[in-house]
Design an enzyme around this catalytic site. Structure first.
Site, PDB file in Angstrom:
ATOM      1  N   GLU A 195      -4.639   7.574  -3.321  1.00 35.42           N
ATOM      2  CA  GLU A 195      -5.150   6.330  -2.750  1.00 35.42           C
ATOM      3  C   GLU A 195      -5.413   5.294  -3.852  1.00 35.42           C
ATOM      4  OE1 GLU A 195      -5.065   6.119   0.420  1.00 35.42           O
ATOM      5  OE2 GLU A 195      -6.172   4.266   0.889  1.00 35.42           O
ATOM      6  N   HIS A 198       0.840  -1.201   0.000  1.00 38.08           N
ATOM      7  CA  HIS A 198       0.000   0.000   0.000  1.00 38.08           C
ATOM      8  C   HIS A 198       0.878   1.256   0.000  1.00 38.08           C
ATOM      9  CE1 HIS A 198      -3.758   2.198   1.179  1.00 38.08           C
ATOM     10  NE2 HIS A 198      -2.871   3.034   1.695  1.00 38.08           N
ATOM     11  N   GLU A 199       1.813   1.309   0.934  1.00 36.81           N
ATOM     12  CA  GLU A 199       2.668   2.497   1.022  1.00 36.81           C
ATOM     13  C   GLU A 199       3.586   2.607  -0.192  1.00 36.81           C
ATOM     14  OE1 GLU A 199       1.756   4.645   3.042  1.00 36.81           O
ATOM     15  OE2 GLU A 199       0.508   3.348   4.301  1.00 36.81           O
TER      16      GLU A 199
END
Lengths: 497, 497
Positions: free
Chosen positions: A292, A262-263
């Site tokens: 996002e 995700h990061e």
């Protein structure tokens, strides 16, 4: 040939950018490296650097330069036109808010954040309530700095998702709600997936090594990236060629692997911004929702796909043979994609996650429209958790106190998470049209073509265009929940027996 | 009661201090944490923050406030008088140097430092020469910004050791040379000490743990300190309650233990500055020599003492049994105190170290007085190494290119190292008069009383007084090489058989 006014503008916004980078490093260091004893001095240094960055940006000279420059003198797509356009919009927004109010909001949110930790710890909503009330009052004053919007919430949303309107979000979220509530029901009726093997003892250093193995395949290099341990994962980039991911290597589950992907998604977006936009207001991701969309692409569309695990699962089994040796890849795939209503947003699956967001989006509008008083938040929260997810909230710690956003004064931030989900699949659909069978590449552990497509189509654009323009340029259409809903249904709806 | 002008001055210098702290973190992070790809953005951010700190300090408003304030209105020892006095001196110095020259010096030293690495690597003095010539030219222009001094070198020295005169240093160093050259001869004649067991394989993580064990006994806590790995050890404090040591855990020797104690000494000085001086120009150590006196106290007067090793040596033996199991504590003590002329300053022993410094001090004066051309540096260096230490320099990498200081534009810095040695023993003598038998405490691994004596007598003073005043307040006398020479002779001269 170049207008000297434009050169001067670049110089001035470059200095502002330098100060923002300094702020970023002060923030990262505080979270990741600073001994706790340094907190007070750091608070002072951060406040001064942040204030100077603001002062330098709202300097009269920047206003005069903007008055003397006209974006229409340049091609709409050019660097020059974009720089003038985007700087003008940022400047006009920044000029509307008196520094005193900004200062008060910052102080109030710092105090509220300090109170939030213990309040959550003790599930003591009352102790946070005065802070939430104060934050809300200040948000009302903030809204009044702007021209009257269609809906009050528009002003809040604009800080995170520029030019997006509440009505648009509502329409998208209503469709999500309409589609996802029954989908969750169907999945629930089909019986529970076994994911018990995802809990157990997982050595943190081995988690870290595996997570690094994954993100290196995605494009992480020691030359430009770091990965550190923090309680709350985040990504920050204190300069071009300097991308920093953090994650929480929890000793009892494998969530760090997904958090790292995700990061990475946030990081690779910043990493890929075109070099020509560096050190200007154009040199970062365009909005939180588009950001996002990238974190969710790499976490979910890549990292929870069968193809991805076909490559990585044997390595994960080798890393944790005691826990996963007897679990086959299909069982593992189903477990990491298990849909199950739960209390905590950040641990939620791909489907129910959106209902956590919709609930917050609705409550935020009611708060800013004074249809809901902060003191009534816990009750409203709990009722809606029951309505949307059929879940009983046992205490406020696992309910209304779970997230720090409202204590931090961030109203209008939450919807960007689900908007990001929606956008991620729209972009992915275009990528698949161009690249064909990407599963085959992922099964071989190859992600370079995917990353390069995303870089050249999206990341390079930075903030040159509005978020909506950016999405249209990449996907050919406006933001649209259709592809996302179809993706969730195809991937996760129970197969007819 | 307080003068509002003084309050305003405190506010303004507080902001400058915040920016300097931000600079400090940018620097520390660059050396310790930053991925190399971030170098360009970091250079820009550091330059902007550094320039703003300077601009904020030389702001006309600070000049006007200083014009309206009179230190004589307050007791000499008071915070108020010291703040006005020290800020005035800093301000007047800062105002003399045009920002363009400061900028040119910074750029020149950045370029020269980039060239220094490869030049040293390849032992290629010629490639560094143009940079050294440019640095020297700029230093000449710098000197011209100040009133004509007794000796040109005074201006350079003043940046590192405020108000110290070249003539004073020369007198001290002449005495050191007179005393130490024959002492080295005597020691050499007495035959070589065995220190072969100090080289070998020493696990770096175990070195780190041992170094932490030592500095924790001195007063290091996780709440306020860090210890990290870098190629070149240094200490920096990016805020009160935030002290950062770095050292190089070399795989083949135990130098990291002494380097850690050395950096602890720098750190504990900053740590102990009185809280009332924080966020003002008074809130740090008073000069480089006094700073060095503290790093040398903890490294040598504590860390190379018999009493210290009586406590720690058994633990070190347990940590490295293969290397030290058969070496008794006296043999170890003698090995870590071995005096032997060698090529590299930073690896030199307590006695010969000073001759490395004196050599540099003399060459620096000749350079700035144009009695020596930069191109003739290698020859002058090599001749003097032979004269003072009887050493043949095999190449410039191990000769004139070994230190980065001259490439960095620092002329006048080196003498502070030996002045620090001299001062350290003067202060130590006073401490021993007050505390009595400190060996007994050290043998028990207790260092709290020593640290507290140093804190309350020296560290708390910060920059309230001049370096010379500070030394006189702590020791009762001016800087004097006598005690240092006696200490070296007593500790290290061969015992009559």
């Amino acid at each position: 040939m170049t207008d000297p006014k434009l050169d001067r503008l670049k110089t001035l916004v470059g200095e502002v950018d330098d100060l923002r980078k300094a702020s970023t490093i002060l923030f990262w260091d505080q979270r990741v490296m600073m001994p706790p004893g340094g907190a007070q001095a750091r608070a002072e240094a951060s406040a001064t650097v942040g204030r100077l960055a603001h002062e330098k940006f709202v300097a009269p000279e920047i206003g005069e330069l903007l008055d003397g420059l006209n974006e229409a003198d340049y091609e709409y797509d050019s660097f020059e036109a974009s720089l003038i356009r985007v700087t003008r919009r940022d400047y006009e927004k920044a000029m509307r808010v008196p520094p005193e109010l900004t200062g008060e909001m910052r102080r109030s949110s710092a105090l509220a954040l300090s109170a939030w930790g213990p309040a959550k710890q003790n599930s003591d909503f009352q102790s946070l309530l005065p802070h939430l009330e104060r934050n809300l009052d200040l948000r009302h004053r903030y809204v009044e700095c702007f021209p009257k919007p269609d809906e009050t919430y528009d002003v809040l949303l604009d800080d995170y998702e520029p030019l997006m309107k509440t009505a648009e979000v509502r329409e998208i979220f209503d469709e999500l709600k309409r589609e996802l509530v029954p989908l969750i029901q169907e999945i629930g009726d089909a019986g529970e997936v076994d994911s018990s093997f995802l809990r157990g003892e997982f050595d943190r250093e081995q988690q870290r090594e595996f997570a690094l193995k994954v993100v290196r395949r995605f494009g992480y290099t020691d030359d430009e990236w770091r990965l550190d341990q923090t309680a709350h994962p985040f990504m920050t980039s204190p300069g071009e060629g300097d991308i920093r991911l953090t994650t929480n290597f929890r000793p009892n589950d494998l969530s760090s692997i997904f958090a790292s992907m995700h990061e990475f998604g946030h990081g690779v977006y910043e990493w890929g911004v075109d070099a020509s936009l560096r050190r200007t207001p154009l040199g970062s991701g365009v909005s939180l929702a588009v950001h996002e969309s990238q974190s969710r692409s790499w976490e979910n569309l890549v990292g929870r796909s069968r193809a991805f695990w076909r490559f990585f699962y044997p390595q994960l089994q080798q890393t944790f043979p005691a826990q996963l040796g007897s679990v086959d890849d299909e069982a593992f795939y189903r477990a990491v994609n298990k849909v199950h209503p739960s209390l905590i947003r950040i641990d939620a699956d791909e489907v129910t996650y959106n209902l956590h967001i919709i609930l917050r989006f609705e409550l935020e509008q009611e708060l800013i429209d004074s249809r809901l008083e902060p003191r009534d938040l816990p009750q409203a929260w709990n009722e809606r958790m029951d309505e949307y997810l059929g879940i009983d909230v046992p205490d406020d710690a696992r309910g209304v106190l779970q997230d720090m956003h409202w204590a931090g004064g961030s109203l209008g931030y939450f919807p960007t998470y689900s908007l990001g989900n929606v956008i991620s699949v729209q972009i992915w659909a275009r990528l698949q049209e161009d690249l064909g069978d990407i599963d085959e590449q992922m099964e071989r552990g190859e992600f370079g073509e995917i990353r390069e497509w995303l870089r050249t189509h999206l990341y390079v654009l930075g903030r040159k265009f509005t978020p909506q323009e950016t999405i249209e340029r990449v996907t050919g259409s406006r933001i649209d929940p259709g592809p996302y809903v179809r993706y969730l249904r195809e991937k996760l709806a129970p197969q007819p027996a």
